[in-house]
Design a protein around this motif. Sequence first.
Motif, short mmCIF file in Angstrom:
data_model
loop_
_atom_site.label_atom_id
_atom_site.label_comp_id
_atom_site.label_asym_id
_atom_site.label_seq_id
_atom_site.Cartn_x
_atom_site.Cartn_y
_atom_site.Cartn_z
N ASN A 70 -22.11 -33.40 59.09
CA ASN A 70 -22.34 -31.97 58.86
C ASN A 70 -22.44 -31.21 60.17
OD1 ASN A 70 -22.40 -32.43 56.10
ND2 ASN A 70 -24.63 -32.63 56.01
N VAL A 71 -23.15 -31.80 61.15
CA VAL A 71 -23.30 -31.17 62.46
C VAL A 71 -21.95 -31.01 63.15
CG1 VAL A 71 -24.20 -31.51 64.80
CG2 VAL A 71 -25.69 -31.86 62.83
N CYS B 118 -21.81 -23.29 78.03
CA CYS B 118 -22.68 -24.22 77.29
C CYS B 118 -21.89 -25.29 76.56
CB CYS B 118 -23.58 -23.47 76.32
SG CYS B 118 -22.73 -22.84 74.88
N LEU B 119 -20.61 -25.43 76.86
CA LEU B 119 -19.79 -26.43 76.18
C LEU B 119 -20.26 -27.85 76.46
CD1 LEU B 119 -16.19 -24.92 76.59
CD2 LEU B 119 -17.76 -24.72 74.65
N GLU B 120 -20.93 -28.04 77.60
CA GLU B 120 -21.43 -29.37 77.93
C GLU B 120 -22.59 -29.80 77.03
OE1 GLU B 120 -24.19 -29.28 81.62
OE2 GLU B 120 -22.77 -27.62 81.93
N LEU B 121 -23.17 -28.83 76.30
CA LEU B 121 -24.27 -29.16 75.38
C LEU B 121 -23.77 -29.65 74.02
CD1 LEU B 121 -26.70 -26.14 75.98
CD2 LEU B 121 -26.77 -28.40 77.03
N LEU B 122 -22.50 -29.47 73.76
CA LEU B 122 -21.95 -29.86 72.47
C LEU B 122 -21.88 -31.38 72.36
CD1 LEU B 122 -19.12 -27.22 72.03
CD2 LEU B 122 -21.52 -27.08 71.35
N ARG B 123 -21.96 -31.86 71.14
CA ARG B 123 -22.00 -33.30 70.90
C ARG B 123 -20.60 -33.81 70.58
NH1 ARG B 123 -26.74 -34.20 66.67
NH2 ARG B 123 -26.61 -36.32 67.50
N SER B 124 -20.24 -34.93 71.18
CA SER B 124 -18.93 -35.51 70.97
C SER B 124 -19.00 -36.58 69.87
CB SER B 124 -18.41 -36.14 72.26
OG SER B 124 -19.22 -37.25 72.63
N PRO B 125 -17.87 -36.84 69.18
CA PRO B 125 -17.87 -37.89 68.14
C PRO B 125 -18.24 -39.26 68.70
CG PRO B 125 -15.92 -36.51 67.97
CD PRO B 125 -16.61 -36.10 69.24
N LYS B 126 -17.82 -39.54 69.93
CA LYS B 126 -18.15 -40.83 70.55
C LYS B 126 -19.66 -40.96 70.75
CE LYS B 126 -17.11 -43.69 74.60
NZ LYS B 126 -16.38 -43.76 75.89
N GLU B 127 -20.28 -39.87 71.17
CA GLU B 127 -21.74 -39.88 71.39
C GLU B 127 -22.49 -40.07 70.08
OE1 GLU B 127 -25.15 -36.50 72.27
OE2 GLU B 127 -23.07 -36.10 72.84
N MET B 128 -21.96 -39.50 68.99
CA MET B 128 -22.65 -39.51 67.70
C MET B 128 -22.37 -40.76 66.89
SD MET B 128 -21.76 -35.54 66.83
CE MET B 128 -22.59 -35.41 65.27
N LEU C 81 -32.01 -44.43 56.03
CA LEU C 81 -31.99 -43.62 57.26
C LEU C 81 -30.62 -43.66 57.92
CD1 LEU C 81 -35.46 -44.53 58.84
CD2 LEU C 81 -34.83 -42.41 57.69
N TYR C 82 -30.00 -44.83 57.92
CA TYR C 82 -28.65 -44.99 58.49
C TYR C 82 -27.66 -44.05 57.80
CZ TYR C 82 -24.20 -47.29 59.60
OH TYR C 82 -22.91 -47.55 60.00
N LEU C 83 -27.65 -44.07 56.49
CA LEU C 83 -26.73 -43.22 55.73
C LEU C 83 -27.09 -41.74 55.87
CD1 LEU C 83 -26.43 -45.40 52.49
CD2 LEU C 83 -24.75 -45.19 54.34
N SER C 84 -28.39 -41.44 55.96
CA SER C 84 -28.83 -40.05 56.12
C SER C 84 -28.33 -39.46 57.43
CB SER C 84 -30.37 -39.98 56.07
OG SER C 84 -30.86 -40.43 54.84
N ILE C 85 -28.54 -40.20 58.52
CA ILE C 85 -28.12 -39.70 59.82
C ILE C 85 -26.60 -39.65 59.93
CG2 ILE C 85 -28.24 -40.10 62.32
CD1 ILE C 85 -30.83 -39.11 61.00
N GLN C 86 -25.93 -40.58 59.28
CA GLN C 86 -24.47 -40.56 59.25
C GLN C 86 -23.97 -39.28 58.57
OE1 GLN C 86 -22.31 -43.62 56.87
NE2 GLN C 86 -21.60 -44.37 58.86
N THR C 87 -24.57 -38.93 57.44
CA THR C 87 -24.21 -37.70 56.73
C THR C 87 -24.57 -36.47 57.56
OG1 THR C 87 -24.65 -38.82 54.63
CG2 THR C 87 -24.53 -36.42 54.59
N TYR C 88 -25.75 -36.50 58.18
CA TYR C 88 -26.19 -35.36 59.00
C TYR C 88 -25.24 -35.14 60.17
CZ TYR C 88 -29.01 -32.79 62.41
OH TYR C 88 -29.46 -31.88 63.33
N ASN C 89 -24.82 -36.20 60.84
CA ASN C 89 -23.91 -36.08 61.98
C ASN C 89 -22.57 -35.50 61.55
OD1 ASN C 89 -25.75 -37.00 63.83
ND2 ASN C 89 -24.96 -39.09 63.90
#
Length: 429
Positions: free
Chosen positions: A99-100, A117-127, A89-97
């Motif tokens: 791609n996102v 809507c820029l505030e809805l975007l995900r930052s690398p720090k958050e992910m 799951l760790y590696l899956s979500i890492q790969t998914y993030n």
Amino acid sequence: MAAPLTLLLIVAVTIRAVLFRSSWAELISERVEVVSPLNAWKRVVEGLALLDLGVSPYSGDVFHEVSLSLIHFLFKSILGSDGITAVALYLSIQTYNKNVFRKQKYALESDRYPADCLELLRSPKEMFYIPLKVAMFYLLNPFTILSCVAKSTCGLNNAIIALFILCTLKGSALLSGILLALATYQSIYPLTLFAPALLFFLQRLYIPVNLRRSSFWFFTLQYAFIYVGSLVVITGLSFFLLGSWDFIPSVYGFIFSVPDLTPNIGLFWYFFAEMFEHFRLFFICVFQINVFFYTIPLSIKLKEHPVFLIFMQIAIISIFKSYPTVGDVALYMAFLPAWSHLYRFLRNIFLVSCVLLACSALFPVLWHLWIYAGSANSNFYYAITLLFNFGQILLVSDYFYAYLRREHHLTHGLYLKKKDGTEATLVLK
């Protein structure tokens, strides 16, 4: 991130090892919320004993696991399956993030997002810490710990599904099809994960979902051939290992016909305990179709978001399968940190959290009042079961709404206006 994950695995193994050696282990292994007639450790031990004596483990009405799992138990311990699931799951979500973030970057460069809507975007720090949170949600979830201490074979099924997700997100159609076949071989219901996996590969290869395109049919048939071929081979190996087809009615017939009405956290047992026999077949079909019925409409609605569709399908399986346990619930709950960006759009998260926590605490209380104290009856226990499943349905539907709402805002803007300039209200239909 390797050091925190290693530390997390050490903590998780320590907790399980301590509980394994405690007096609680035997009590936990008897809990109907944790084990079912399909995955109870005592039934596996009985199957192994029969196999050692040269008797088919399916000759009685005790063992209902698939035969390859029986051989697997001779070499593997259940303790390791949770670690495999967490790492996958760790590696899956890492790969998914990754791609996102890549898609998000391309969309920003091509100016596809509305300015508000820029505030809805995900930052690398958050992910960054989300994969670790997903692994932590799985390993330290009390449901997962209880399932592992009870030596439930549910952990093996979760591990296979997690590896299937990892191989799918890594883009390996061959391994994805083989692991999906293995998961289906174990419990039938993962068949519904075929659709999101296919949609993911089509999206990855830039093949449009168009019935008139030959490329669509070519890849669909190719992936279906891998899946069906692997399933046939695995089933054939089971026949050669046992020398008979006894496992088919004993495993799959048992799952579909629901002959054992031992109480659990599912919806089947009480209903069919009260059912007149001549209505049983009809309502078995009605109940069983729930797992498969939602696949088509969800696949149509979420065809651009196959990873979220996988989450939805796993949740639906854990709610509507005939013999669910808390280990099934723990698998889809591990994905909740991956959707942390949806929290601002969730409407019932506090209510759902309270319902699920209250039900988890009341399960053993009402069981004691019914079975031991005699001051309650099965209606009390089934009522809390219904409430627990209602909470799960509300949780999944709330995340579904939040996901669609965020995607709508990313397309049309965060602050919607009517034609007259007043603020508009978004309604999910």
